[in-house]
Design a protein around this motif. Structure first.
Motif, PDB file in Angstrom:
ATOM      1  N   VAL A 196     -28.068 -17.797  15.134  1.00 43.93           N
ATOM      2  CA  VAL A 196     -28.260 -18.098  16.564  1.00 43.93           C
ATOM      3  C   VAL A 196     -27.013 -18.725  17.181  1.00 43.93           C
ATOM      4  N   THR A 197     -25.950 -18.815  16.392  1.00 43.38           N
ATOM      5  CA  THR A 197     -24.683 -19.359  16.887  1.00 43.38           C
ATOM      6  C   THR A 197     -23.748 -18.212  17.261  1.00 43.38           C
ATOM      7  N   GLU A 198     -23.310 -18.181  18.493  1.00 43.28           N
ATOM      8  CA  GLU A 198     -22.457 -17.089  18.960  1.00 43.28           C
ATOM      9  C   GLU A 198     -21.077 -17.175  18.298  1.00 43.28           C
ATOM     10  N   HIS A 199     -20.640 -16.069  17.699  1.00 44.55           N
ATOM     11  CA  HIS A 199     -19.313 -16.022  17.091  1.00 44.55           C
ATOM     12  C   HIS A 199     -18.932 -14.562  16.869  1.00 44.55           C
ATOM     13  N   HIS A 200     -17.634 -14.346  16.727  1.00 47.79           N
ATOM     14  CA  HIS A 200     -17.119 -12.989  16.518  1.00 47.79           C
ATOM     15  C   HIS A 200     -16.128 -13.009  15.362  1.00 47.79           C
ATOM     16  N   LEU A 201     -16.263 -12.048  14.460  1.00 47.83           N
ATOM     17  CA  LEU A 201     -15.379 -11.958  13.302  1.00 47.83           C
ATOM     18  C   LEU A 201     -14.519 -10.697  13.393  1.00 47.83           C
ATOM     19  N   GLY A 202     -13.209 -10.893  13.572  1.00 51.08           N
ATOM     20  CA  GLY A 202     -12.271  -9.775  13.522  1.00 51.08           C
ATOM     21  C   GLY A 202     -11.682  -9.671  12.133  1.00 51.08           C
ATOM     22  N   PRO A 203     -10.798  -8.690  11.911  1.00 53.95           N
ATOM     23  CA  PRO A 203     -10.187  -8.512  10.584  1.00 53.95           C
ATOM     24  C   PRO A 203      -9.434  -9.748  10.095  1.00 53.95           C
ATOM     25  N   GLN A 204      -8.690 -10.398  10.991  1.00 55.26           N
ATOM     26  CA  GLN A 204      -7.915 -11.574  10.587  1.00 55.26           C
ATOM     27  C   GLN A 204      -8.834 -12.724  10.167  1.00 55.26           C
ATOM     28  N   LYS A 205      -9.880 -12.970  10.948  1.00 53.94           N
ATOM     29  CA  LYS A 205     -10.809 -14.047  10.620  1.00 53.94           C
ATOM     30  C   LYS A 205     -11.576 -13.725   9.336  1.00 53.94           C
ATOM     31  N   ALA A 206     -11.922 -12.456   9.155  1.00 53.19           N
ATOM     32  CA  ALA A 206     -12.635 -12.052   7.941  1.00 53.19           C
ATOM     33  C   ALA A 206     -11.754 -12.295   6.710  1.00 53.19           C
ATOM     34  N   PHE A 207     -10.450 -12.009   6.855  1.00 52.24           N
ATOM     35  CA  PHE A 207      -9.517 -12.236   5.741  1.00 52.24           C
ATOM     36  C   PHE A 207      -9.403 -13.727   5.430  1.00 52.24           C
ATOM     37  N   LEU A 208      -9.265 -14.557   6.471  1.00 55.21           N
ATOM     38  CA  LEU A 208      -9.132 -15.996   6.267  1.00 55.21           C
ATOM     39  C   LEU A 208     -10.404 -16.589   5.664  1.00 55.21           C
ATOM     40  N   LEU A 209     -11.564 -16.098   6.107  1.00 54.39           N
ATOM     41  CA  LEU A 209     -12.826 -16.579   5.541  1.00 54.39           C
ATOM     42  C   LEU A 209     -12.942 -16.202   4.068  1.00 54.39           C
ATOM     43  N   THR A 210     -12.507 -14.984   3.745  1.00 58.07           N
ATOM     44  CA  THR A 210     -12.533 -14.556   2.343  1.00 58.07           C
ATOM     45  C   THR A 210     -11.603 -15.408   1.495  1.00 58.07           C
ATOM     46  N   LEU A 211     -10.395 -15.664   2.007  1.00 53.76           N
ATOM     47  CA  LEU A 211      -9.427 -16.498   1.293  1.00 53.76           C
ATOM     48  C   LEU A 211      -9.968 -17.910   1.103  1.00 53.76           C
ATOM     49  N   THR A 212     -10.577 -18.446   2.156  1.00 52.67           N
ATOM     50  CA  THR A 212     -11.146 -19.793   2.083  1.00 52.67           C
ATOM     51  C   THR A 212     -12.327 -19.840   1.123  1.00 52.67           C
TER      52      THR A 212
END
Length: 284
Positions: A196-212
């Protein structure tokens, strides 16, 4: 010695949360959910490859895992609340009162005798933390900041319980179980909030989330929990000050935030307190 270095290395990884949060530009709860989700697969996979994935015996100590999960979720929620309702200095300082609570509670909860080196190194580390906080503008104490200060203190207490419960589970050789179950519980609890939290995941954010997810939520917890088998809770708590210390050069190199002289002086005190703890370590 190697176990103390594991804790320091884990703290160095966790100290990069600041730049990661800045680069991701996502609500902290969203970041915590996705990194926990990724690690809830990578940690079991890593342990399975090493032949160390074993969840037997969890039912007998379910209450201890439940307390650890409750402490972890409380720590995250109250710390994020503090960051949003008072100054960063107030939030960080109250959060890092955790070693004080560990020193007070560990003898009562896990029969860990308070050591002389703790009585010496803890005040030194606290003094270093005060200097770092003062370099960031100091503390703001008035009614407008009271909710944030209370939340920050609660997060410090919760952080202390995380260290204590983690130490107890690690001594019971349940450190791997603790990491896996903590990730699974965190993911399940946060999922409804994130949906229910508005957010958008692009390729760069997806990569950083994976790395994190791989570094902050997989490698660092595995190092930290395995080290707690041999490192006392009070020692681990004091070494935890390496996290805000390491954030100073990281902010300088990655965010171009030059450290103030007070912050550098505080860093020297924290390093000295860490040296005292490691020098007085128990045999591995």
């Amino acid at each position: 010695m190697s176990n103390y270095l594991k804790i320091i290395f884990a703290m160095l990884i966790w100290s990069t949360w600041g730049p990661m949060i800045r680069w991701l530009s996502l609500p902290p709860v969203v970041v915590l959910f996705y990194t926990s989700l990724i690690a809830s697969f990578t940690v079991p996979a890593f342990l399975a490859v090493r032949g160390e994935l074993d969840l037997t015996g969890v039912g007998k100590t379910w209450w201890l895992f439940g307390l650890l999960a409750l402490s972890s979720i409380t720590n995250n929620i109250t710390y994020f609340y503090a960051l949003g309702h008072t100054t960063v200095s107030n939030a960080v300082f109250t959060h890092y009162t955790a070693p004080v609570f560990v020193a007070l509670l560990a003898p009562l909860l896990i029969s860990e005798r308070l050591q002389k080196v703790t009585l010496l190194s803890l005040p030194i580390a606290l003094a270093g933390m005060v200097l770092i906080v003062l370099s960031g503008g100091g503390l703001k104490v008035d009614s407008a900041h009271t909710p944030g200060i209370i939340a920050g203190t609660v997060s410090g207490i919760a952080y202390a319980f995380i260290i204590i419960f983690s130490r107890k589970l690690s001594r019971m050789l349940m450190h791997h179980k603790a990491v896996v179950l903590l990730l699974w519980i965190t993911t399940l609890v946060l999922a409804p909030v994130v949906f229910v939290t508005e957010h958008h995941l692009g390729p760069q954010k997806a990569f950083l989330l994976t790395l994190t997810g791989i570094l902050h939520s997989t490698l660092a917890p595995l190092l930290y929990y395995s080290a707690l088998r041999k490192v006392m809770a009070q020692h681990a708590a004091i070494l935890g000050y390496m996290e805000p210390l390491a954030a100073i050069p990281i902010a300088f190199f990655f965010l171009s935030e030059a450290p103030a002289p007070l912050a550098l002086a505080g860093g020297v005190l924290i390093l000295f307190s860490g040296y005292l703890v490691i020098h007085a370590r128990l045999p591995d």
